[in-house]
Design an enzyme around this catalytic site. Structure first.
Site, PDB file in Angstrom:
ATOM      1  N   TYR A 118       0.870  -1.190   0.000  1.00  0.00           N
ATOM      2  CA  TYR A 118       0.000   0.000   0.000  1.00  0.00           C
ATOM      3  C   TYR A 118       0.899   1.230   0.000  1.00  0.00           C
ATOM      4  O   TYR A 118       1.825   1.337   0.810  1.00  0.00           O
ATOM      5  CB  TYR A 118      -0.898   0.020   1.238  1.00  0.00           C
ATOM      6  CG  TYR A 118      -1.674   1.316   1.411  1.00  0.00           C
ATOM      7  CD1 TYR A 118      -2.964   1.452   0.920  1.00  0.00           C
ATOM      8  CD2 TYR A 118      -1.102   2.411   2.068  1.00  0.00           C
ATOM      9  CE1 TYR A 118      -3.665   2.639   1.068  1.00  0.00           C
ATOM     10  CE2 TYR A 118      -1.799   3.604   2.219  1.00  0.00           C
ATOM     11  CZ  TYR A 118      -3.069   3.707   1.720  1.00  0.00           C
ATOM     12  OH  TYR A 118      -3.765   4.881   1.863  1.00  0.00           O
ATOM     13  N   GLU A 206      -3.700   7.431  -3.994  1.00  0.00           N
ATOM     14  CA  GLU A 206      -3.698   6.196  -3.201  1.00  0.00           C
ATOM     15  C   GLU A 206      -3.583   5.011  -4.141  1.00  0.00           C
ATOM     16  O   GLU A 206      -4.452   4.797  -4.986  1.00  0.00           O
ATOM     17  CB  GLU A 206      -4.974   6.090  -2.362  1.00  0.00           C
ATOM     18  CG  GLU A 206      -4.981   4.869  -1.457  1.00  0.00           C
ATOM     19  CD  GLU A 206      -6.247   4.780  -0.616  1.00  0.00           C
ATOM     20  OE1 GLU A 206      -6.136   4.767   0.625  1.00  0.00           O
ATOM     21  OE2 GLU A 206      -7.347   4.744  -1.202  1.00  0.00           O
TER      22      GLU A 206
END
Length: 396
Positions: A118, A206
Site C-alpha cells: 500500500y 492512493e
C-alpha cells in the site's frame, strides 16, 4: 475532483509511473476488442474486468472479476456494465456502472513470488507537509490495518523546500522489505509517484495495491486520485475528466448556480453566508436535537434570486423538516437578505416546512421588522440560542 481508476493511471503513466495497462469499454463488444488489443500489445492471456465507479471495495461487491478467455470477457463485462454496484463505500442503492476497465493480468508466475503493498501520498494537515504513507499490507483496507496492526504502517514526511530526496525513497523500499531489482524499482516508483502528486496538484494519490511482480517489476494495479478543485485553472485538460454521473445531482446543480453545497443526511436545511458560520450553525442544529441536512454557503451576495435558488435546492431533499437561515450582515445588509427571503417565498408559493430566519449585523433590526410584518409563515430570531430554541420547537 475524484477521478476514475483509468484516469488516475493515465496521469501516473505520464509521470513515468509503471501501471497495469488497460483500456476502457462501455459495452461488451468494446470489452472484447480491448482484450484483443491488450493481448497483442502485452501478450496477456487473462484479463481483469474492473467496474469504473467512484468508490472503493469494488471487488467485494462483484465489480472486479478475472476473465480467462474472450468469451468470459464478454460475459463478465455484460454483467458488470449497467449493474448497481454496492460496496462498503456506497449507499445501499449502490452506483450504476457505465463503463469497465479491461486490464492485463499482472499476477503471472515467475522467478519470485508476487507481493502487494500500500502506498499513498497526501497532506498531513497537522504539520502542513505532504506525506507518503505506506505499508507491507497491500490489497487490504488501510483503515483495518491501522486499527489492527498499526505498527505495519509507515510514514515519510516530505520537506516542501526540497521535495522527496533519494534517501527517503530508499527508506520506503527498505521498510517494505525489498532488495535487488525490486528495491531499485520501488525507489523510482515512489519518486515518480510523488512528482505526479505535486505536479498534478492532487490532494490524494492512493495506490492499493502496488504490486511487485514475479520478475521484480513495481507497478500500480489500482489508483484512487483526487485533484484539488482550486487548482483546475492550471489544469484545463483535467476538467474533461470530471464525471458528473458519479456526483450528487443536487451538488452538481448547486455548483452550477454558484452555491457551495454539500448534501448530508439530517432533517434541518441550512442556508448561511460564510463557511465558518455554516459550521457553527450545524453545531447549533445538533445541540437543538436536530441533524443538519446540508452545508450551504450562499456567499456574500444573498439577493432574492440566490436565496430562491438555495430554497429550491434545500427543498429537493424530502428529509428536510425545517429550514434555518442564519446570515451575518457584514458586507451584505440584513434588510436586503430579509427582502430576498420574502421575495423568494412569494415567488415559490407555499413552502410546507417551517422557516427560521436569524439575521445579525448591518440593519438587523430593519430586517427583523420586514420578516415579522411580511405576513408569511417565517419565524425571526436575533440570537443564536433563540434560533436554536425555535428549531427545537418545530422539530418537537
Amino acid at each position: 475532483m475524484n477521478l476514475h481508476e483509468y484516469q488516475g493511471k493515465d496521469i501516473l503513466s505520464s509521470f513515468g509511473v509503471r501501471i497495469q495497462r488497460g483500456y476502457v469499454a462501455k459495452n461488451a463488444n468494446e470489452a472484447v476488442a480491448a482484450a484483443k488489443q491488450l493481448t497483442a500489445e502485452t501478450g496477456t492471456g487473462w484479463h481483469v474486468i474492473k467496474a469504473q465507479v467512484h468508490a472503493g471495495g469494488r471487488g467485494k461487491g462483484g465489480g472486479v472479476k478475472l476473465a480467462k478467455n474472450l468469451k468470459e470477457v464478454e460475459e463478465i463485462a455484460g454483467q458488470i456494465i449497467g449493474m448497481q454496484l454496492v460496496t462498503p463505500q456506497t449507499s445501499a442503492e449502490g452506483k450504476k456502472v457505465h463503463q469497465v476497465l479491461v486490464a492485463e493480468d499482472v499476477y503471472y508466475p515467475g522467478a519470485s513470488e508476487t507481493k502487494e503493498f500500500y502506498v499513498s501520498v497526501l497532506l498531513n494537515r497537522g504539520t502542513g507537509r505532504n506525506m507518503i504513507m505506506y505499508s507491507t499490507e497491500g490489497g487490504m483496507d488501510i483503515e483495518t490495518v491501522a486499527e489492527e496492526t498499526p505498527h505495519l504502517i509507515f510514514t515519510e514526511e516530505i520537506n516542501p523546500a526540497t521535495g522527496i530526496l533519494p534517501f527517503q525513497a530508499r527508506r520506503v523500499a527498505f521498510n517494505l522489505g525489498l532488495e535487488g531489482t525490486a528495491f531499485k524499482e520501488m525507489t523510482k516508483f515512489v519518486t515518480n509517484l510523488y512528482t505526479a502528486y505535486v505536479k498534478s496538484d492532487a490532494s490524494l494519490f492512493e495506490i492499493n495495491p502496488v504490486l511487485k511482480t514475479s520478475d521484480d517489476k513495481i507497478m500500480a494495479v489500482d489508483a484512487k486520485v483526487t485533484i484539488d478543485d482550486n487548482s483546475l485553472f492550471r489544469h484545463k485538460d483535467y476538467l474533461d475528466l470530471r464525471d458528473l454521473r458519479e456526483e450528487s445531482a443536487i451538488e452538481v446543480e448547486a455548483g452550477a448556480l454558484g452555491l457551495n453545497y454539500v448534501d448530508l443526511e439530517g432533517n434541518v436545511g441550512c442556508m448561511v453566508n460564510g463557511a465558518g458560520l455554516a459550521m457553527a450553525t450545524m453545531d447549533l442544529i445538533k445541540q437543538a436535537g436536530g441533524e443538519p441536512a446540508n452545508f450551504l454557503d450562499v456567499g456574500g451576495t444573498a439577493d432574492a434570486a440566490r436565496v430562491e435558488a438555495a430554497f429550491r435546492i434545500i427543498l429537493k431533499d424530502p428529509a428536510v423538516k425545517a429550514i434555518l437561515i442564519n446570515i451575518f450582515g457584514g458586507i451584505v445588509r440584513c434588510d436586503r437578505v430579509a427582502q430576498g427571503v420574502i421575495d423568494a417565498y412569494k415567488n415559490m408559493g407555499t413552502i410546507e416546512v417551517p422557516i427560521i430566519v436569524r439575521l445579525q449585523g448591518t440593519n438587523a433590526d430593519i430586517a427583523k421588522k420586514l420578516i415579522d410584518d411580511s405576513g408569511l409563515d417565517v419565524m425571526s430570531a436575533t440570537e443564536f440560542q433563540e434560533a436554536a430554541d425555535k428549531v427545537q420547537a418545530v422539530l418537537g
